[in-house]
Design a protein around this motif. Structure first.
Motif, PDB file in Angstrom:
ATOM      1  N   PHE A 198      45.654  52.048  22.984  1.00 45.08           N
ATOM      2  CA  PHE A 198      46.719  51.622  23.879  1.00 45.08           C
ATOM      3  C   PHE A 198      47.798  52.692  24.027  1.00 45.08           C
ATOM      4  O   PHE A 198      48.419  52.805  25.089  1.00 45.08           O
ATOM      5  CB  PHE A 198      47.328  50.305  23.374  1.00 45.08           C
ATOM      6  CG  PHE A 198      46.425  49.123  23.569  1.00 45.08           C
ATOM      7  CD1 PHE A 198      46.246  48.574  24.828  1.00 45.08           C
ATOM      8  CD2 PHE A 198      45.744  48.576  22.503  1.00 45.08           C
ATOM      9  CE1 PHE A 198      45.403  47.493  25.028  1.00 45.08           C
ATOM     10  CE2 PHE A 198      44.903  47.494  22.686  1.00 45.08           C
ATOM     11  CZ  PHE A 198      44.731  46.940  23.943  1.00 45.08           C
ATOM     12  N   SER A 199      48.004  53.488  22.991  1.00 42.98           N
ATOM     13  CA  SER A 199      48.958  54.599  23.106  1.00 42.98           C
ATOM     14  C   SER A 199      48.455  55.618  24.112  1.00 42.98           C
ATOM     15  O   SER A 199      49.212  56.120  24.952  1.00 42.98           O
ATOM     16  CB  SER A 199      49.161  55.259  21.743  1.00 42.98           C
ATOM     17  OG  SER A 199      49.709  54.339  20.814  1.00 42.98           O
ATOM     18  N   ARG A 200      47.167  55.928  24.034  1.00 40.78           N
ATOM     19  CA  ARG A 200      46.593  56.882  24.988  1.00 40.78           C
ATOM     20  C   ARG A 200      46.595  56.311  26.394  1.00 40.78           C
ATOM     21  O   ARG A 200      46.794  57.033  27.374  1.00 40.78           O
ATOM     22  CB  ARG A 200      45.166  57.237  24.567  1.00 40.78           C
ATOM     23  CG  ARG A 200      45.117  58.089  23.304  1.00 40.78           C
ATOM     24  CD  ARG A 200      43.717  58.583  23.002  1.00 40.78           C
ATOM     25  NE  ARG A 200      42.858  57.537  22.484  1.00 40.78           N
ATOM     26  CZ  ARG A 200      41.810  57.020  23.116  1.00 40.78           C
ATOM     27  NH1 ARG A 200      41.492  57.470  24.320  1.00 40.78           N
ATOM     28  NH2 ARG A 200      41.066  56.084  22.563  1.00 40.78           N
ATOM     29  N   ALA A 201      46.369  54.995  26.519  1.00 37.73           N
ATOM     30  CA  ALA A 201      46.372  54.364  27.840  1.00 37.73           C
ATOM     31  C   ALA A 201      47.754  54.460  28.481  1.00 37.73           C
ATOM     32  O   ALA A 201      47.883  54.750  29.678  1.00 37.73           O
ATOM     33  CB  ALA A 201      45.939  52.907  27.718  1.00 37.73           C
ATOM     34  N   ILE A 202      48.809  54.228  27.700  1.00 41.27           N
ATOM     35  CA  ILE A 202      50.168  54.319  28.225  1.00 41.27           C
ATOM     36  C   ILE A 202      50.496  55.754  28.634  1.00 41.27           C
ATOM     37  O   ILE A 202      51.121  56.002  29.679  1.00 41.27           O
ATOM     38  CB  ILE A 202      51.174  53.803  27.178  1.00 41.27           C
ATOM     39  CG1 ILE A 202      50.989  52.288  26.981  1.00 41.27           C
ATOM     40  CG2 ILE A 202      52.614  54.104  27.615  1.00 41.27           C
ATOM     41  CD1 ILE A 202      51.819  51.707  25.855  1.00 41.27           C
ATOM     42  N   LEU A 203      50.083  56.728  27.827  1.00 45.88           N
ATOM     43  CA  LEU A 203      50.311  58.125  28.174  1.00 45.88           C
ATOM     44  C   LEU A 203      49.611  58.495  29.477  1.00 45.88           C
ATOM     45  O   LEU A 203      50.165  59.219  30.318  1.00 45.88           O
ATOM     46  CB  LEU A 203      49.820  59.033  27.041  1.00 45.88           C
ATOM     47  CG  LEU A 203      50.658  59.024  25.758  1.00 45.88           C
ATOM     48  CD1 LEU A 203      49.972  59.864  24.683  1.00 45.88           C
ATOM     49  CD2 LEU A 203      52.068  59.545  26.027  1.00 45.88           C
ATOM     50  N   GLU A 204      48.386  57.990  29.660  1.00 47.36           N
ATOM     51  CA  GLU A 204      47.647  58.264  30.900  1.00 47.36           C
ATOM     52  C   GLU A 204      48.341  57.644  32.095  1.00 47.36           C
ATOM     53  O   GLU A 204      48.412  58.237  33.173  1.00 47.36           O
ATOM     54  CB  GLU A 204      46.212  57.720  30.778  1.00 47.36           C
ATOM     55  CG  GLU A 204      45.285  58.599  29.997  1.00 47.36           C
ATOM     56  CD  GLU A 204      45.074  59.925  30.696  1.00 47.36           C
ATOM     57  OE1 GLU A 204      44.672  59.924  31.872  1.00 47.36           O
ATOM     58  OE2 GLU A 204      45.322  60.963  30.075  1.00 47.36           O
ATOM     59  N   LEU A 205      48.855  56.424  31.920  1.00 40.93           N
ATOM     60  CA  LEU A 205      49.559  55.746  33.011  1.00 40.93           C
ATOM     61  C   LEU A 205      50.789  56.552  33.430  1.00 40.93           C
ATOM     62  O   LEU A 205      51.022  56.773  34.629  1.00 40.93           O
ATOM     63  CB  LEU A 205      49.962  54.337  32.551  1.00 40.93           C
ATOM     64  CG  LEU A 205      50.625  53.431  33.605  1.00 40.93           C
ATOM     65  CD1 LEU A 205      50.241  51.971  33.365  1.00 40.93           C
ATOM     66  CD2 LEU A 205      52.146  53.554  33.568  1.00 40.93           C
ATOM     67  N   ILE A 206      51.580  56.983  32.450  1.00 37.44           N
ATOM     68  CA  ILE A 206      52.796  57.746  32.749  1.00 37.44           C
ATOM     69  C   ILE A 206      52.458  59.076  33.414  1.00 37.44           C
ATOM     70  O   ILE A 206      53.100  59.493  34.390  1.00 37.44           O
ATOM     71  CB  ILE A 206      53.604  57.968  31.454  1.00 37.44           C
ATOM     72  CG1 ILE A 206      54.105  56.624  30.912  1.00 37.44           C
ATOM     73  CG2 ILE A 206      54.775  58.912  31.715  1.00 37.44           C
ATOM     74  CD1 ILE A 206      54.748  56.720  29.552  1.00 37.44           C
ATOM     75  N   LYS A 207      51.436  59.750  32.898  1.00 39.19           N
ATOM     76  CA  LYS A 207      51.044  61.046  33.460  1.00 39.19           C
ATOM     77  C   LYS A 207      50.588  60.904  34.917  1.00 39.19           C
ATOM     78  O   LYS A 207      50.987  61.691  35.786  1.00 39.19           O
ATOM     79  CB  LYS A 207      49.929  61.657  32.629  1.00 39.19           C
ATOM     80  CG  LYS A 207      49.483  63.032  33.119  1.00 39.19           C
ATOM     81  CD  LYS A 207      48.223  63.491  32.415  1.00 39.19           C
ATOM     82  CE  LYS A 207      48.455  63.673  30.930  1.00 39.19           C
ATOM     83  NZ  LYS A 207      47.240  64.219  30.256  1.00 39.19           N
ATOM     84  N   ALA A 208      49.759  59.897  35.181  1.00 43.90           N
ATOM     85  CA  ALA A 208      49.257  59.699  36.542  1.00 43.90           C
ATOM     86  C   ALA A 208      50.380  59.338  37.497  1.00 43.90           C
ATOM     87  O   ALA A 208      50.405  59.796  38.648  1.00 43.90           O
ATOM     88  CB  ALA A 208      48.190  58.607  36.549  1.00 43.90           C
ATOM     89  N   ARG A 209      51.330  58.522  37.038  1.00 43.01           N
ATOM     90  CA  ARG A 209      52.452  58.133  37.894  1.00 43.01           C
ATOM     91  C   ARG A 209      53.315  59.341  38.232  1.00 43.01           C
ATOM     92  O   ARG A 209      53.771  59.512  39.380  1.00 43.01           O
ATOM     93  CB  ARG A 209      53.291  57.070  37.183  1.00 43.01           C
ATOM     94  CG  ARG A 209      54.506  56.610  37.981  1.00 43.01           C
ATOM     95  CD  ARG A 209      54.075  55.972  39.289  1.00 43.01           C
ATOM     96  NE  ARG A 209      55.225  55.571  40.086  1.00 43.01           N
ATOM     97  CZ  ARG A 209      55.304  55.693  41.391  1.00 43.01           C
ATOM     98  NH1 ARG A 209      54.296  56.226  42.076  1.00 43.01           N
ATOM     99  NH2 ARG A 209      56.369  55.284  42.039  1.00 43.01           N
TER     100      ARG A 209
END
Length: 420
Positions: A198-209
């Motif tokens: 879930f930490s990696r998922a949040i980082l991916e979300l922020i990066k893509a945004r």
């Protein structure tokens, strides 16, 4: 293709187009009626069921939600189908909204470097599915007046689609290794995979945004604009193929195409009355399924043909898929091969499950709410959209749950030796 072959193809296509144009002039009334029928199908079923998904997919991609889902769903999708975790998003969208939703999502994945060309072709091979709304509402209730048929068609359709996905897992392995050496395809491959999911998922979300950078208003405006544009393209294909089938029937061309099928149907013991619906289904799924429901033939054979038509999905859908893939390097040939394979598997499984007694009267409520009993998709636009969205949410939730179970199980197995 050689220069000579290309010139021959150009001449052939020119002759076909001129022939069709003359046919439209000779049969204007029939063509107009067919076009009206095609427009009605689009407005009553296709437009309200696909528009919410098109807009949602654009917004979720822009906000980075799909990238986060890719991390969460990677433990399930990679071992099963050799596609990125984000492929589950395309799968759930395709299952809930039907074609060509999967192709639209897959094309966006490829443009955003969320998958390689081979992974995109694998994904397209098994996510091109009909939605439950079509099989339960349009076909089972609307055409055959039998809600129990919906479960039979759905089981055969989805199991055969997953079997196609398993088979295509091994497609393009050598080419894929070469491509990975030349280009970094997915965000997952560029992200450090250490740390909690879930930490990696949040980082991916922020990066893509951050990479997208559009304001919410701009994102919503682009989503609506692109969705309407794509839907009207789909509308054009539906109307064109509806007119094409009607004109070809009026000039007797479909009768010529039916001769090769006579021997095949005789060999398989299939009623020859189903040749006409099969030919129509090769071009357009709704017309072929409707004609099959009306002919005098054994019921199991009608189900077999309809199941194969739904899996094949029709040249009309193939044209839509080819159009949305424009601008990507995803090829149509693997997709066409997958559709043929899917059609054969779906037909065989339909007969198998029919003989096993599948398709009881209560089973259709699994995908559709009880308020859908006796209601066709054309009766209420809001019901079409609401049911499709509910199905998508259920399917995505189930997929995420399965992926989390696989992830937790794999972490437990890795830790097990150290506890001895």
């Amino acid at each position: 293709m050689t220069g000579k072959a290309r010139r021959s193809m150009t001449i052939f296509l020119a002759v076909v187009v001129v022939f069709l144009t003359i046919s439209l002039v000779l049969y204007p009334e029939q063509a107009f009626q067919a076009g009206t029928d095609g427009l009605k199908v689009f407005w009553d079923a296709v437009f309200p069921s696909l528009l919410p998904f098109f807009i949602l997919s654009e917004v979720m991609l822009g906000l980075g939600v799909v990238n986060a889902l890719g991390v969460i769903l990677e433990p399930l999708m990679r071992p099963l189908f050799s596609v990125p975790g984000a492929g589950a998003f395309a799968l759930s969208m395709g299952l809930a909204a039907g074609y060509p939703m999967d192709a639209v999502i897959t094309a966006k994945f490829r443009r955003n470097k969320l998958c390689s060309r081979i992974e995109g072709e694998r994904l397209l091979a098994f996510t091109n599915t009909a939605d439950p709304l079509f099989m339960f509402g349009s076909v089972a209730v609307g055409m055959f007046k039998s809600p129990s048929l919906g479960m039979l068609l759905a089981i055969a359709h989805y199991i055969s689609a997953f079997l196609v996905g398993f088979s295509f897992k091994f497609y393009g392995r050598r080419t894929e290794r070469k491509e990975r050496e030349e280009e970094s395809f997915t965000r997952e491959t560029r992200t450090d995979k250490k740390g909690r999911m879930f930490s990696r998922a949040i980082l991916e979300l922020i990066k893509a945004r951050e990479e997208d950078g559009r304001t919410l208003g701009k994102l919503l405006g682009d989503a609506v604009n692109d969705s309407i544009k794509t839907l009207f393209m789909i509308c054009g294909f539906i109307i064109f193929f509806a007119v094409l089938i009607r004109v070809l029937t009026e000039v007797g061309f479909t009768s010529l195409l039916s001769y090769p099928l006579h021997s095949l149907f005789a060999l398989l013991g299939i009623d020859p009355h189903l040749i006409g619906p099969t030919l129509s289904g090769i071009f357009e799924i709704d017309i072929g399924a409707s004609q099959a429901s009306q002919v005098a033939a054994p019921m199991v054979q009608k189900f077999l043909i309809v199941s194969a038509i739904i899996a094949w999905s029709g040249l009309s859908v193939h044209g839509q898929v080819a159009s949305v893939l424009t601008g990507t390097d995803i090829r149509m040939f693997p997709y066409i091969m997958a559709r043929m394979f899917h059609a054969v598997l779906a037909a065989i499984l339909t007969v198998v499950f029919y003989n096993l007694g599948f398709g009881n009267e209560l089973a259709h409520t699994f995908f559709l709410p009880t308020l859908w009993s006796g209601v066709t998709p054309t009766s209420a636009h809001w019901l079409v959209s609401w049911t499709a969205l509910k199905n998508w949410a259920d399917l995505l939730g189930i997929t995420i749950g399965l992926s989390l179970l696989v992830y937790v199980g794999s972490r437990f197995r890795r830790r097990a030796p150290s506890s001895r």
